[in-house]
Scaffold this motif. Structure first.
Motif, short mmCIF file in Angstrom:
data_model
loop_
_atom_site.label_atom_id
_atom_site.label_comp_id
_atom_site.label_asym_id
_atom_site.label_seq_id
_atom_site.Cartn_x
_atom_site.Cartn_y
_atom_site.Cartn_z
N LEU A 84 -33.39 22.88 11.86
CA LEU A 84 -33.70 24.20 11.33
C LEU A 84 -33.37 24.28 9.84
O LEU A 84 -32.26 23.93 9.42
CB LEU A 84 -32.89 25.28 12.05
N PRO A 85 -34.30 24.72 9.02
CA PRO A 85 -33.97 25.00 7.62
C PRO A 85 -32.91 26.10 7.55
O PRO A 85 -32.99 27.09 8.27
CB PRO A 85 -35.30 25.48 7.03
N THR A 86 -31.92 25.90 6.70
CA THR A 86 -30.79 26.83 6.62
C THR A 86 -30.40 27.03 5.16
O THR A 86 -30.30 26.06 4.40
CB THR A 86 -29.58 26.30 7.41
N PRO B 141 -35.45 20.74 6.60
CA PRO B 141 -34.38 20.91 7.58
C PRO B 141 -33.00 20.69 6.96
O PRO B 141 -32.82 19.84 6.08
CB PRO B 141 -34.67 19.83 8.63
N ALA B 142 -32.03 21.45 7.43
CA ALA B 142 -30.67 21.33 6.89
C ALA B 142 -30.12 19.93 7.05
O ALA B 142 -29.40 19.42 6.18
CB ALA B 142 -29.76 22.33 7.58
N GLY B 143 -30.44 19.28 8.17
CA GLY B 143 -29.92 17.93 8.41
C GLY B 143 -30.47 16.88 7.48
O GLY B 143 -29.89 15.79 7.35
N GLU B 144 -31.62 17.17 6.84
CA GLU B 144 -32.18 16.26 5.83
C GLU B 144 -31.58 16.55 4.45
O GLU B 144 -31.43 15.64 3.63
CB GLU B 144 -33.70 16.40 5.78
N VAL B 145 -31.25 17.82 4.19
CA VAL B 145 -30.62 18.17 2.92
C VAL B 145 -29.25 17.50 2.80
O VAL B 145 -28.90 16.91 1.77
CB VAL B 145 -30.48 19.71 2.79
N ILE B 146 -28.47 17.59 3.88
CA ILE B 146 -27.13 17.00 3.85
C ILE B 146 -27.24 15.54 4.23
O ILE B 146 -27.15 15.15 5.39
CB ILE B 146 -26.17 17.77 4.79
N ASP B 147 -27.47 14.70 3.23
CA ASP B 147 -27.50 13.25 3.42
C ASP B 147 -26.33 12.63 2.68
O ASP B 147 -25.44 13.33 2.17
CB ASP B 147 -28.84 12.66 2.98
N PHE C 159 -35.61 30.63 17.04
CA PHE C 159 -35.59 30.68 15.59
C PHE C 159 -36.27 29.48 14.93
O PHE C 159 -36.27 28.37 15.45
CB PHE C 159 -34.15 30.79 15.10
N ASP C 160 -36.81 29.75 13.74
CA ASP C 160 -37.47 28.72 12.93
C ASP C 160 -36.67 28.39 11.67
O ASP C 160 -37.00 27.44 10.96
CB ASP C 160 -38.86 29.22 12.52
N GLY C 161 -35.66 29.17 11.39
CA GLY C 161 -34.81 28.95 10.23
C GLY C 161 -33.60 29.84 10.35
O GLY C 161 -33.53 30.69 11.25
N ALA C 162 -32.64 29.67 9.44
CA ALA C 162 -31.40 30.44 9.55
C ALA C 162 -30.84 30.77 8.18
O ALA C 162 -30.98 29.98 7.22
CB ALA C 162 -30.36 29.67 10.37
N LEU C 163 -30.19 31.91 8.10
CA LEU C 163 -29.40 32.32 6.94
C LEU C 163 -27.97 32.49 7.42
O LEU C 163 -27.71 33.23 8.37
CB LEU C 163 -29.92 33.62 6.34
N MET C 164 -27.04 31.79 6.77
CA MET C 164 -25.64 31.81 7.15
C MET C 164 -24.86 32.64 6.14
O MET C 164 -24.81 32.30 4.95
CB MET C 164 -25.08 30.39 7.20
N LEU C 165 -24.25 33.73 6.61
CA LEU C 165 -23.53 34.65 5.73
C LEU C 165 -22.03 34.42 5.89
O LEU C 165 -21.45 34.69 6.93
CB LEU C 165 -23.86 36.10 6.10
N GLY C 166 -21.40 33.90 4.84
CA GLY C 166 -19.96 33.64 4.89
C GLY C 166 -19.47 33.17 3.55
O GLY C 166 -20.25 32.83 2.66
#
Length: 608
Positions: free
Chosen positions: A173-175, A279-285, A147-154
């Motif tokens: 991964l961008p999420t 990337p998700a890990g850069e968004v959550i700083d 995968f190159d990215g993810a969509l989380m459904l919840g």
């Protein structure tokens, strides 16, 4: 507007505290991101297994690394109202992604349990641990390197924190988080609460209670009160993991489906193959985490997030502490009154201006970070002061309202419902604790009374039914922490304690267990740390000890001398009944490994 000095100071302290762990995390995810699309490194046999069930065009697309492959990870099940709408999302996502030039595969499902169903039952003792199971399940779903990215459904209580923790363990991964939205409004929450209390008093029967509950929880979507589920959605928006305005759109509506499709297209744009790799890990700083705490305080959100936010932050190498919540709470005003700290539900909150208004107010007052990375792209957090709408069938965004449309539900920074946040920290001679003050009237925020000690909520309920609790007292419910029994929520205590408070008695609850976002009008010092099962001083409290809870001063004390407390042996009830049945025997390792509430009550810490 300049950033508030306290917000800046707390953020700097979080950055300093994370000086070793955050750079190490970023180094790991950046190294993973620089390797390029993972499937390009798979052997032909590996890759063939990965797309064997795909159609011919998707196989052709996945055979190269030119087109992005998006993972769908979902908490769908059709028993729980909040997650039932997710059934149709994969089809919407796959079509939108394909039209935008990519491929989407359903990578895996994660468990989703409901505290509302398990409340007061043995299954509730798996609830908190389900968060870490969900995180591990998410990691398993993403482990195929396809995968190159993810969509989380919840949507709900432990599901979103678990999905975020899992996504951050694949932080390169961008999420984008994709919610289902709240159910439409049913029986008003205040009326539901009234019927619950009448049932506790024996004035109405089970038929009336079930009728009220069914009219309140009546259709697809999440519960409409402002508990952990809806606090989750607020957090995902204010931390930049949702598309703007996605949190509180009802399921099975054209706007909800349009937002789901838009998230599908957007995640392609922020993959490494797109033009805005995010990337998700850069968004959550550190700034995003502090914004999350601020949002929680400004809206009077769930106390569960004094645990979950810490666990999520730890996964990204960020060390958040209860002291940060406490310091921010002193300067963040309460802008929302949504049940249980008001009569409105989240649909009323959204209609009154919702997240767009709250974010605009906080930004304009310098009370949150604006210049942050989000999945929405340019504009930082200011984009989230916009709200989505359909114009001619096309999704667009417009500025949110500049003024509250219902001042009983939303207010301004200049005229807040309270000058400080809806959640406070308590400290004293038998540990630290959390209290949700936004729903507690000022006259009930100080209680000094004899302790009545219980080791489970059933014992307190039985004492109430026998008429033994018609007095001023502090209910001390011990051995409810994560090591003891998984830290269940103790909502069965709310109706009897509410009845006693309404009768004029001064009552409070002190426990190492949880009460969550539905913490109501009775003062409740929860998450007491260290917990009883870890040798905490709460295990030394005895019937008759005078306990003082002062939510205004932030203190929680037992008025017993230090010498006497030191001489006491902690109580040691038989906990074998918590070890077996309803799957609890499978979670022995979790109970043995879990950390304390103040450290996120997690069985792992990927920031270490």
């Amino acid at each position: 507007m300049d950033l508030n000095q306290t917000v800046a100071r707390v953020t700097d302290r979080v950055i300093e505290r994370s000086a070793a762990t955050r750079p190490a995390y970023l180094e790991r995810i950046r190294a993973a991101g620089q390797k390029g699309p993972n499937r390009s490194r798979l052997s032909c046999s590996n890759l063939a297994h990965g797309f064997a069930a795909c159609g011919p065009s998707d196989k052709q697309d996945l055979a190269t690394d030119v087109k992005s492959n998006i993972a769908i990870v979902s908490a769908y099940n059709d028993m729980l109202s909040a997650h039932q709408p997710l059934e149709t999302f994969p089809a919407i996502i796959k079509e939108a992604v394909r039209e935008a030039g990519g491929v989407a595969q359903f990578a895996g499902g994660v468990p989703a349990m409901c505290d509302g169903v398990t409340q007061g039952n043995a299954g509730m003792e798996l609830s908190l641990f389900s968060r870490d199971v969900i995180a591990m399940s998410t990691a398993v779903a993403l482990s195929h390197d396809m995968f190159d990215g993810a969509l989380m459904l919840g949507v709900c209580d432990k599901i979103i924190p678990g999905l975020v923790i899992g996504a951050l363990s694949f932080g390169h991964l961008p999420t984008i988080m994709v919610p289902a939205g709240p159910m439409t409004s049913g029986l008003p929450n205040a009326e539901k609460s009234r019927i619950r209390q009448l049932y506790a008093e024996g004035k109405v029967g089970r038929d009336a209670l079930l009728d009220a509950e069914s009219k309140s929880y009546h259709g697809p979507g999440t519960c409409t009160f402002y508990g952990t589920a809806n606090s989750n959605q607020m957090l995902m928006e204010i931390m930049g993991l949702h598309l703007p305005g996605a949190a509180f759109i009802n399921p099975n509506t054209p706007l909800r489906d349009a937002l789901t499709a838009a998230a599908s297209r957007r995640v392609l744009e922020i993959t490494a193959q797109g033009n805005e790799y995010t990337p998700a890990g850069e968004v959550i700083d550190e700034r995003a985490v502090v914004n999350g705490v601020i949002g929680l305080l400004a809206t009077g959100g769930s106390t569960n997030h004094t645990i979950h936010l810490i666990a999520m932050a730890h996964t990204a190498g960020i060390k958040l502490a209860w002291a940060d919540f406490a310091e921010l709470s002193a300067v963040i005003p309460l802008l929302a009154k949504v049940y249980p700290n008001g009569n409105a539900d989240v649909n009323h909150f959204h209609a009154a201006g919702g997240m767009a208004f709250v974010i605009r107010e906080l930004l304009n007052a310098g009370l949150m970070h604006e210049d942050v990375l989000t999945v929405a792209g340019d504009g930082g957090m200011r984009r989230y002061a916009e709200e989505p709408t359909l114009e001619g069938g096309s999704l667009t965004w417009r500025p949110g309202t500049a003024e509250p449309l219902d001042r009983k539900v939303l207010s301004t920074v200049k005229e807040p419902f309270a000058p400080d946040g809806g959640i406070k920290m308590l400290d004293g001679n038998f540990g630290r604790a959390v209290i949700k003050t936004s729903a507690v009237k000022h006259e009930h925020r100080f209680v000094e009374a004899p302790a009545r000690v219980f080791t489970d909520q059933a014992s307190l309920q039985e004492a109430f039914k026998r008429g033994e609790l018609h007095q001023n007292f502090v209910a001390v419910v011990t051995f409810q922490g994560p090591k003891a029994n998984g830290m269940p929520e103790l909502h069965k205590l709310t109706p009897p304690l509410g009845v006693l408070q309404d009768m004029g008695f001064h009552v409070a609850l002190v426990t190492d267990g949880r009460m969550s976002g539905a913490s109501g009008k009775v003062p409740a010092a929860i998450h007491v740390t260290p917990e009883a099962a870890s040798g905490g001083e709460i295990a030394k409290i005895r019937d008759g000890d005078i306990v003082r809870l002062d939510a205004e001063k932030g203190t929680l004390e037992v008025l017993v001398s230090a010498e006497e407390m030191a001489a006491r042996e902690p109580s040691s009830p038989d906990l074998t009944g918590n070890r077996f049945g309803t799957g609890r025997d499978l979670f022995g390792a979790f109970r043995a490994l879990v950390g304390g509430a103040e450290e996120g009550a997690s069985v792992f810490n990927t920031a270490a």
